[in-house]
Motif scaffolding. Structure first.
Motif, PDB file in Angstrom:
ATOM      1  N   GLY A 127       6.726  -8.006   9.461  1.00 36.65           N
ATOM      2  CA  GLY A 127       6.118  -6.879   8.768  1.00 36.65           C
ATOM      3  C   GLY A 127       7.139  -5.835   8.399  1.00 36.65           C
ATOM      4  N   HIS A 128       6.788  -5.019   7.453  1.00 30.41           N
ATOM      5  CA  HIS A 128       7.645  -3.918   7.040  1.00 30.41           C
ATOM      6  C   HIS A 128       7.853  -2.981   8.233  1.00 30.41           C
ATOM      7  CE1 HIS A 128       9.262  -0.515   4.846  1.00 30.41           C
ATOM      8  NE2 HIS A 128       9.226  -1.203   3.705  1.00 30.41           N
ATOM      9  N   LEU A 129       9.099  -2.584   8.479  1.00 31.23           N
ATOM     10  CA  LEU A 129       9.400  -1.778   9.661  1.00 31.23           C
ATOM     11  C   LEU A 129       8.711  -0.416   9.640  1.00 31.23           C
ATOM     12  CD1 LEU A 129      13.181  -2.544  10.308  1.00 31.23           C
ATOM     13  CD2 LEU A 129      11.138  -3.739  11.131  1.00 31.23           C
ATOM     14  N   ALA A 130       8.438   0.109   8.453  1.00 30.55           N
ATOM     15  CA  ALA A 130       7.749   1.400   8.378  1.00 30.55           C
ATOM     16  C   ALA A 130       6.361   1.320   8.991  1.00 30.55           C
ATOM     17  CB  ALA A 130       7.651   1.866   6.920  1.00 30.55           C
ATOM     18  N   LYS A 131       5.759   0.152   8.941  1.00 28.60           N
ATOM     19  CA  LYS A 131       4.446  -0.061   9.562  1.00 28.60           C
ATOM     20  C   LYS A 131       4.570  -0.634  10.970  1.00 28.60           C
ATOM     21  CE  LYS A 131       1.735   0.854   5.927  1.00 28.60           C
ATOM     22  NZ  LYS A 131       0.665   1.863   5.926  1.00 28.60           N
ATOM     23  N   SER A 132       5.496  -1.565  11.127  1.00 26.51           N
ATOM     24  CA  SER A 132       5.591  -2.311  12.387  1.00 26.51           C
ATOM     25  C   SER A 132       6.005  -1.438  13.561  1.00 26.51           C
ATOM     26  CB  SER A 132       6.585  -3.461  12.233  1.00 26.51           C
ATOM     27  OG  SER A 132       6.228  -4.305  11.165  1.00 26.51           O
ATOM     28  N   LEU A 133       6.995  -0.576  13.357  1.00 29.87           N
ATOM     29  CA  LEU A 133       7.533   0.184  14.484  1.00 29.87           C
ATOM     30  C   LEU A 133       6.516   1.169  15.060  1.00 29.87           C
ATOM     31  CD1 LEU A 133      11.229   0.789  13.348  1.00 29.87           C
ATOM     32  CD2 LEU A 133      10.257  -1.069  14.711  1.00 29.87           C
ATOM     33  N   PRO A 134       5.783   1.940  14.244  1.00 29.02           N
ATOM     34  CA  PRO A 134       4.765   2.821  14.830  1.00 29.02           C
ATOM     35  C   PRO A 134       3.663   2.051  15.562  1.00 29.02           C
ATOM     36  CG  PRO A 134       5.305   3.562  12.612  1.00 29.02           C
ATOM     37  CD  PRO A 134       5.953   2.220  12.793  1.00 29.02           C
ATOM     38  N   LEU A 135       3.240   0.902  14.995  1.00 23.71           N
ATOM     39  CA  LEU A 135       2.213   0.103  15.657  1.00 23.71           C
ATOM     40  C   LEU A 135       2.695  -0.399  17.015  1.00 23.71           C
ATOM     41  CD1 LEU A 135       0.815  -2.025  12.684  1.00 23.71           C
ATOM     42  CD2 LEU A 135      -0.349  -0.166  13.885  1.00 23.71           C
ATOM     43  N   LEU A 136       3.950  -0.823  17.061  1.00 25.50           N
ATOM     44  CA  LEU A 136       4.507  -1.319  18.313  1.00 25.50           C
ATOM     45  C   LEU A 136       4.648  -0.194  19.332  1.00 25.50           C
ATOM     46  CD1 LEU A 136       5.644  -3.674  19.892  1.00 25.50           C
ATOM     47  CD2 LEU A 136       7.859  -3.308  18.762  1.00 25.50           C
ATOM     48  N   ALA A 137       5.104   0.975  18.872  1.00 26.79           N
ATOM     49  CA  ALA A 137       5.239   2.124  19.784  1.00 26.79           C
ATOM     50  C   ALA A 137       3.872   2.527  20.360  1.00 26.79           C
ATOM     51  CB  ALA A 137       5.878   3.294  19.048  1.00 26.79           C
ATOM     52  N   GLN A 138       2.838   2.511  19.522  1.00 21.07           N
ATOM     53  CA  GLN A 138       1.492   2.869  19.990  1.00 21.07           C
ATOM     54  C   GLN A 138       1.003   1.886  21.048  1.00 21.07           C
ATOM     55  OE1 GLN A 138      -1.008   3.069  16.495  1.00 21.07           O
ATOM     56  NE2 GLN A 138       0.363   4.544  15.488  1.00 21.07           N
ATOM     57  N   GLU A 139       1.278   0.608  20.843  1.00 11.38           N
ATOM     58  CA  GLU A 139       0.819  -0.412  21.787  1.00 11.38           C
ATOM     59  C   GLU A 139       1.554  -0.270  23.121  1.00 11.38           C
ATOM     60  OE1 GLU A 139      -2.024  -3.055  22.544  1.00 11.38           O
ATOM     61  OE2 GLU A 139      -1.663  -2.326  20.493  1.00 11.38           O
TER      62      GLU A 139
END
Length: 571
Positions: free
Chosen positions: A335-347
């Motif tokens: 996935g695009h890092l702009a989307k992937s990194l916040p989702l991963l941090a939230q999890e």
């Protein structure tokens, strides 16, 4: 004058029609290109006329050869993040631009190379500036897409598609060819006034919840995790999202060994450096989360494994080709890092590590930061009157005198071994280099000029080895011609010293001075006048023998808004 002596004059072109060259310019304006890079030759005269007639609408950048021109264009594309069009000449111009194509492929730079090819009536006849088949075959290994345009009416469509493909993540180069006769073919209609800029793009894909939850689970069970921050983070300008992820994990952050972009502030408390300086941390790690990270092997004898086999590996990238390319991951998030990194941090924040675990991770970071600070303090304590100037002292002087918003271009093989550890970047987007995957001598100076074109209100500081600079030295003509205030710092150690030094290290021997000269690894008795050369092109220039003199020269350059070259008597 008799009738038989009259000179035939071509009738003026009907301005109610438009030809292929005009369609080129129309298409570039429609997609939003602000500059075009080109060298005009025979067979491209119509294109030269079209660019000249509309030079007030689109900035035209020319140069002395296509190698430097296209590397300047690459620097411009890297800094702006927009595809850059390069129009090159037949076989020779295409061949000269190949180094830029290979580095654009390696470093995911959005570029559109357009080769003028033989006129359709002469293709395959080994005609003037002949190309046996198609110029796009020369670059097919390094491009996302390529196409031979066959009709003038299709020029806008193909150039717009090339722009779109080059700029879609993962970004990269596209190669188009246009037969020379199409520039003068007239068509009845103009480009439809539907600008690509009006297109709404929804292309930022993200990994699913199951994937991010699995990574969070692995992290919660890890004792010694590390974050590996790759060039993709810097390329996509998502370093703030990377910082948020790092702070959620508390883990130490290691960048690529030879990054093209930095994705993490080197001044951050969790940043600990490169793999070469952190073999002990990687040896202890039980989990590595690699974000947009290239595990680029060098293929040299005795090369150590990239990661210990026992380490669980997570890869996160927008590039489907990155997962499993060099190492097979246990978990791959696409996935695009702009989307992937916040989702991963939230999890990850849903299952936070214990306070004891976070303290243990912080202790690893702190110990490494202390060692880093001690190395910097040691370099700072060196006398400023040493000559030749030690490399670490050169870099500390640059770091001390440069403004915080200056953009640093690293293209010195020996200096590059120390820059990441001696120069602190609060904003990682202020760093550019060519990656180990690209490996191109001569890239630095022309790329710095392109970066300066893309960021005219800031200063670009190019840190160059003398061998790297010699490869493309004529590019500095553009600094004066385009009135660009770039500062070139050339470390003069009289040759490609990295080559014999590497041979000595790899094979436990010591090559001598005369032998190095005979192999053209060093310059021998040649007294190259870098200062005189730069001044002959219209730059300000100065030679410095001590760190103190370097500081004075940098202060002088800082007060000037002109291009400068500073020759450093280094080692």
């Amino acid at each position: 004058m008799g009738k038989q002596d009259s000179v035939a004059v071509a009738p003026p072109r009907d301005r109610r029609t438009i030809n292929g060259a005009d369609l080129v310019v129309e298409a570039l304006l429609e997609v939003g290109a602000e500059k075009v890079f080109s060298i005009i030759g025979l067979g491209m005269l119509g294109l030269g006329r079209a660019f000249y007639d509309r030079r007030d609408e689109i900035g035209y950048v020319g140069h002395l050869n296509e190698t430097n021109l296209t590397m300047m264009a690459q620097g411009y594309a890297r800094q702006t993040g927009k595809p850059t069009f390069c129009f090159v000449y037949h076989a020779s111009g295409t061949a000269l631009s190949m180094m830029s194509m290979t580095t654009a492929w390696a470093d995911n730079v959005p570029m559109v190379f357009v080769s003028t090819s033989s006129a359709r009536s002469t293709i395959g006849r080994d005609q003037y500036a002949g190309i046996p088949r198609s110029p796009i075959e020369m670059s097919s290994q390094f491009t996302k897409w390529s196409h031979d345009i066959s009709a003038a009416e299709r020029i806008p469509e193909i150039l717009a598609r090339a722009w779109e493909i080059a700029s879609t993540v993962p970004m990269g180069p596209v190669h188009i060819s246009i037969p020379s006769d199409l520039y003068d073919v007239e068509v009845a209609t103009h480009l439809a006034r539907k600008s690509l800029k009006d297109t709404q793009r929804f292309v930022e894909t993200a990994p699913d919840n199951a994937g991010t939850a699995e990574v969070a689970r692995l992290l919660a069970n890890a004792e010694y995790p590390v974050l590996l921050c790759g060039s993709e983070v810097g390329n996509l300008k998502v370093w703030k999202e990377m910082v948020a992820l790092a702070e959620a994990t508390g883990a130490p952050v290691i960048c690529e060994q030879d990054p093209s972009y930095l994705g993490f502030p080197t001044s951050h408390a969790q940043y600990i450096g490169t793999p070469a300086s952190n073999a002990d941390v990687l040896a202890e790690a039980d989990l590595a989360i690699a974000v947009g990270y290239e595990f680029t092997e060098k293929g040299i004898p005795g090369e150590a494994p990239i990661l210990p086999a026992s380490v669980k590996l997570v890869t996160v990238s927008s590039d489907p080709l990155l997962h499993g390319k060099q190492l097979r991951p246990d978990v791959a998030l696409q996935g695009h890092l702009a989307k992937s990194l916040p989702l991963l941090a939230q999890e990850i924040q849903k299952v936070p590590a214990t306070q004891k675990t976070m303290k243990a991770r912080a202790a690893v970071c702190h110990a490494k930061r202390e060692a880093r600070a001690a190395a910097i303090a040691e370099a700072d304590a060196m006398s400023r009157d040493l000559s030749p100037i030690p490399q670490k002292r050169v870099l500390r002087e640059l770091c001390d005198k440069a403004e915080k918003d200056w953009i640093v271009v690293q293209a010195g093989s020996t200096l590059g071994w120390h820059l990441e550890s001696m120069y602190e970047f609060d904003d990682p987007t202020n760093f550019h280099a060519v990656s180990g995957k690209a490996s191109a001598q001569g890239w630095g100076a022309p790329a710095a000029l392109g970066i300066q074109l893309g960021e005219p209100d800031r200063r670009v500081l190019a840190v160059l080895g003398d061998g790297n600079f010699m490869f493309s030295a004529t590019c500095i003509w553009s600094a004066a011609q385009q009135d660009l205030p770039a500062i070139f710092v050339v470390n003069n150690n009289s040759g490609w010293v990295c080559v014999p030094d590497a041979i000595d290290a790899a094979y436990d021997r010591e090559t001598d001075g005369p032998g190095r000269d005979a192999m053209a690894w060093t310059w021998g008795e040649a007294e190259i006048d870098y200062v005189g050369f730069a001044r002959s092109f219209g730059l300000e220039a100065r030679r410095v023998a001590t760190s103190s003199e370097l500081g004075d020269a940098l202060e002088e350059a800082k007060q000037s808004n002109r291009a400068w070259l500073i020759e450093v008597c280094g080692v």
